[in-house]
Design an enzyme around this catalytic site. Structure first.
Site, mmCIF file in Angstrom:
data_model
loop_
_atom_site.group_PDB
_atom_site.id
_atom_site.type_symbol
_atom_site.label_atom_id
_atom_site.label_comp_id
_atom_site.label_asym_id
_atom_site.label_seq_id
_atom_site.Cartn_x
_atom_site.Cartn_y
_atom_site.Cartn_z
ATOM 1 N N ASP A 9 1.273 -0.833 -0.422
ATOM 2 C CA ASP A 9 0.020 0.010 0.038
ATOM 3 C C ASP A 9 0.828 1.034 0.240
ATOM 4 O O ASP A 9 1.617 1.217 0.950
ATOM 5 C CB ASP A 9 -0.738 0.049 1.560
ATOM 6 C CG ASP A 9 -1.741 1.009 1.768
ATOM 7 O OD1 ASP A 9 -1.991 1.949 0.270
ATOM 8 O OD2 ASP A 9 -1.889 1.699 2.597
ATOM 9 N N ASP A 37 -6.783 3.471 -2.563
ATOM 10 C CA ASP A 37 -7.444 3.219 -0.959
ATOM 11 C C ASP A 37 -8.282 3.195 -0.478
ATOM 12 O O ASP A 37 -8.596 2.012 0.351
ATOM 13 C CB ASP A 37 -6.293 3.795 -0.340
ATOM 14 C CG ASP A 37 -6.051 5.327 -0.679
ATOM 15 O OD1 ASP A 37 -6.877 5.751 -1.820
ATOM 16 O OD2 ASP A 37 -5.711 5.819 0.233
#
Length: 246
Positions: free
Chosen positions: A7, A101
């Site tokens: 991420d 995200d």
């Protein structure tokens, strides 16, 4: 097969190995282009079969990560926002405008709390708030500066105002505490008003989930909130399970 999830946000990189039962221990790595390759070399095994990547960072950082991964990874798969994923459906008419995200965090929150409405609050560079109803429909969201960004911008415009420090107080008696209280308070008020708006919209108060680098500070003052440190990575693991058989 060894698989990892990554991420890459605007302020930091988080990664973790994928296990049969979900995401393993999360590792936070430096967030500068020059440091990424060395940091990955120290943190990762010599070879990885597949890397699943979610990125909202700038092009230079994303390229730096992909180049570093290419040296040790057989396959790299980039996650993207989708209009629908199973019974989860986003509100945006143009999926590419919703950050991946946010998409992954909502996907994970909905899967984790099936049958419940969830208010997903990400606290990073920005404060993002998204409402998903009990059936998996994304109602919509809000975006504002995070408390950290508020402090940084104030310091940039008025250097005498410190960018860090201070403790929360209802009515602070020094500048550091006043800044901490005001910036955290603005974010808390937005979360609380969003939860109340969700109650009016859905007829029930949603479960509040807080994730991201600044989540702990806000979660301490939101008694009903669940802090979920690895929510984006959890969503990426869900996405990866489908991608791996596509």
């Amino acid at each position: 097969m060894s698989a990892w999830v990554f991420d890459l946000g605007n302020t930091r990189l988080k990664c973790a190995p994928l296990h049969a039962d979900g995401v393993g221990d999360v590792i936070a790595l430096p967030h500068r282009e020059a440091d990424l390759a060395a940091a990955l070399a120290a943190a990762l095994p010599p070879r990885i079969d597949v890397a699943y990547v979610a990125s909202v960072a700038n092009d230079a950082l994303r390229v730096a990560l992909l180049q570093a991964l290419a040296a040790r990874t057989c396959r790299i798969s980039l996650a993207r926002t989708q209009a629908a994923f199973g019974d989860f459906r986003i509100a945006y008419a143009q999926p590419h405008k919703l950050g991946v995200d946010r998409f992954l965090a909502m996907l994970a929150a909905h899967r984790r709390h099936q049958g419940e409405a969830v208010l997903v609050c990400g606290v990073g560079t920005a404060l993002t708030i998204d409402l998903v109803d009990a059936g998996g429909r994304h109602v919509g969201g809000r975006i504002a500066p995070s408390p950290t960004l508020m402090r940084e911008v104030l310091h940039e415009r008025a250097p005498q105002l410190p960018a860090q420090g201070g403790d929360h107080a209802d009515f602070a008696t020094d500048t550091e505490d006043a800044l901490a209280s005001g910036c955290d308070g603005a974010a808390l008020a937005l979360v609380e008003s969003s939860a109340e708006a969700a109650r009016r919209t859905l007829g029930q108060r949603p479960r509040v989930l807080v994730h991201g680098g600044g989540a702990e500070q806000l979660a301490m003052r939101l008694p009903e909130a669940v802090q979920s440190v690895s929510l984006v990575l959890e969503g990426l693991a869900i996405w990866a399970a489908v991608d791996s058989i596509a």
